[in-house]
Design an enzyme around this catalytic site. Sequence first.
Site, short mmCIF file in Angstrom:
data_model
loop_
_atom_site.label_atom_id
_atom_site.label_comp_id
_atom_site.label_asym_id
_atom_site.label_seq_id
_atom_site.Cartn_x
_atom_site.Cartn_y
_atom_site.Cartn_z
N LYS A 9 0.82 -1.21 0.00
CA LYS A 9 0.00 0.00 0.00
C LYS A 9 0.87 1.27 0.00
O LYS A 9 2.07 1.22 0.29
CB LYS A 9 -0.94 -0.03 1.21
CG LYS A 9 -1.96 -1.19 1.16
CD LYS A 9 -2.85 -1.16 2.39
CE LYS A 9 -3.86 -2.30 2.40
NZ LYS A 9 -4.73 -2.24 3.61
N TYR B 193 -7.14 2.84 -7.44
CA TYR B 193 -7.76 1.84 -6.56
C TYR B 193 -9.26 2.08 -6.52
O TYR B 193 -9.71 3.19 -6.39
CB TYR B 193 -7.19 1.97 -5.14
CG TYR B 193 -7.36 0.73 -4.30
CD1 TYR B 193 -6.53 -0.38 -4.48
CD2 TYR B 193 -8.35 0.66 -3.33
CE1 TYR B 193 -6.67 -1.51 -3.71
CE2 TYR B 193 -8.49 -0.48 -2.55
CZ TYR B 193 -7.65 -1.55 -2.75
OH TYR B 193 -7.77 -2.68 -1.99
N ASN C 200 -1.91 -0.07 7.28
CA ASN C 200 -1.41 -1.40 7.61
C ASN C 200 -0.59 -2.09 6.51
O ASN C 200 -0.51 -3.31 6.46
CB ASN C 200 -2.54 -2.29 8.16
CG ASN C 200 -3.62 -2.56 7.15
OD1 ASN C 200 -3.47 -2.22 5.97
ND2 ASN C 200 -4.70 -3.19 7.57
N HIS D 236 -2.04 -5.45 1.48
CA HIS D 236 -3.29 -6.18 1.26
C HIS D 236 -2.91 -7.56 0.75
O HIS D 236 -1.97 -7.69 -0.03
CB HIS D 236 -4.15 -5.48 0.21
CG HIS D 236 -5.26 -6.34 -0.31
ND1 HIS D 236 -6.47 -6.45 0.33
CD2 HIS D 236 -5.31 -7.18 -1.38
CE1 HIS D 236 -7.24 -7.32 -0.33
NE2 HIS D 236 -6.56 -7.76 -1.37
N GLU E 134 -9.36 -10.78 -7.71
CA GLU E 134 -8.47 -9.62 -7.53
C GLU E 134 -7.32 -9.62 -8.54
O GLU E 134 -6.93 -8.57 -9.04
CB GLU E 134 -7.94 -9.60 -6.09
CG GLU E 134 -9.05 -9.27 -5.08
CD GLU E 134 -8.59 -9.28 -3.64
OE1 GLU E 134 -9.34 -8.77 -2.79
OE2 GLU E 134 -7.49 -9.81 -3.34
P1 DAT Z 1 -7.68 -7.21 5.69
O1 DAT Z 1 -6.86 -6.15 4.99
O2 DAT Z 1 -6.95 -7.75 6.88
O3 DAT Z 1 -8.17 -8.29 4.77
P2 DAT Z 1 -10.37 -6.10 5.62
O4 DAT Z 1 -10.52 -6.77 4.30
O5 DAT Z 1 -11.43 -6.35 6.65
O6 DAT Z 1 -8.96 -6.47 6.30
O7 DAT Z 1 -10.28 -4.52 5.42
C1 DAT Z 1 -9.58 -3.97 4.34
C2 DAT Z 1 -8.78 -2.78 4.81
O8 DAT Z 1 -9.64 -1.78 5.30
C3 DAT Z 1 -7.84 -3.07 5.99
O9 DAT Z 1 -6.62 -3.62 5.59
C4 DAT Z 1 -7.66 -1.70 6.57
C5 DAT Z 1 -9.00 -1.07 6.36
N1 DAT Z 1 -9.79 -1.19 7.59
C6 DAT Z 1 -10.43 -2.29 8.06
N2 DAT Z 1 -11.03 -2.04 9.23
C7 DAT Z 1 -10.76 -0.75 9.52
C8 DAT Z 1 -11.09 0.13 10.60
N3 DAT Z 1 -11.81 -0.27 11.62
N4 DAT Z 1 -10.62 1.42 10.53
C9 DAT Z 1 -9.89 1.84 9.50
N5 DAT Z 1 -9.53 1.07 8.44
C10 DAT Z 1 -9.97 -0.20 8.46
MG MG Z 2 -9.53 -8.16 3.17
#
Ligand code: DAT
Ligand code: MG
Length: 143
Positions: free
Chosen positions: A11, A43, A106, A109, A120
Amino acid sequence: LGRCLTLVLVKPDAVQRRLVGDVIQRFERRGFKLVAMKLLQHYQQLCQKPFYPALLAYMMSGPLVAMVWEGYNVVRSTRAMVGDTNSADAKPGTIRGDLSMHVSRNVVHASDSVETAHKEIGFWFQRDELVAWESSDRDFTYG
Ligand code: DAT
Ligand code: MG
């Protein structure tokens, strides 16, 4: 042996922080094979999330690196290497647990299932961008 592939995005925060090499190195050392990679800026995949505007702004804030990795159980293993979504819960040793502090920045992805990976990869890459090659360490990584 079926072709097991997954999509990984490094990212924008990680690109800015010069962590691309660190992320790639982890997948290489694990034994996975890189089959596609590019640097790009766009994106539009996470629109169903409630935090969409901030998430979109973040994902558009700079270039990201999209990669396809191949290997045995690569989807599952890659998720384990990435760690929990919330960086505060991500275990040390995982990418997020080692390299990030906050859920909204974070670092990576990774596709969460074989079906998602298929979709994807199709979103981010043309078919002819996936390179078919035999790695010379194959007998020493798959057994
Ligand atoms: P992951 O990336 O672990 O698969 P996800 O698919 O649930 O998690 O969410 C996609 C992204 O969205 C995640 O990497 C970061 C963002 N995200 C998820 N929950 C969030 C939150 N509570 N606050 C801010 N960003 C969040
Ligand atoms: Mg995810």
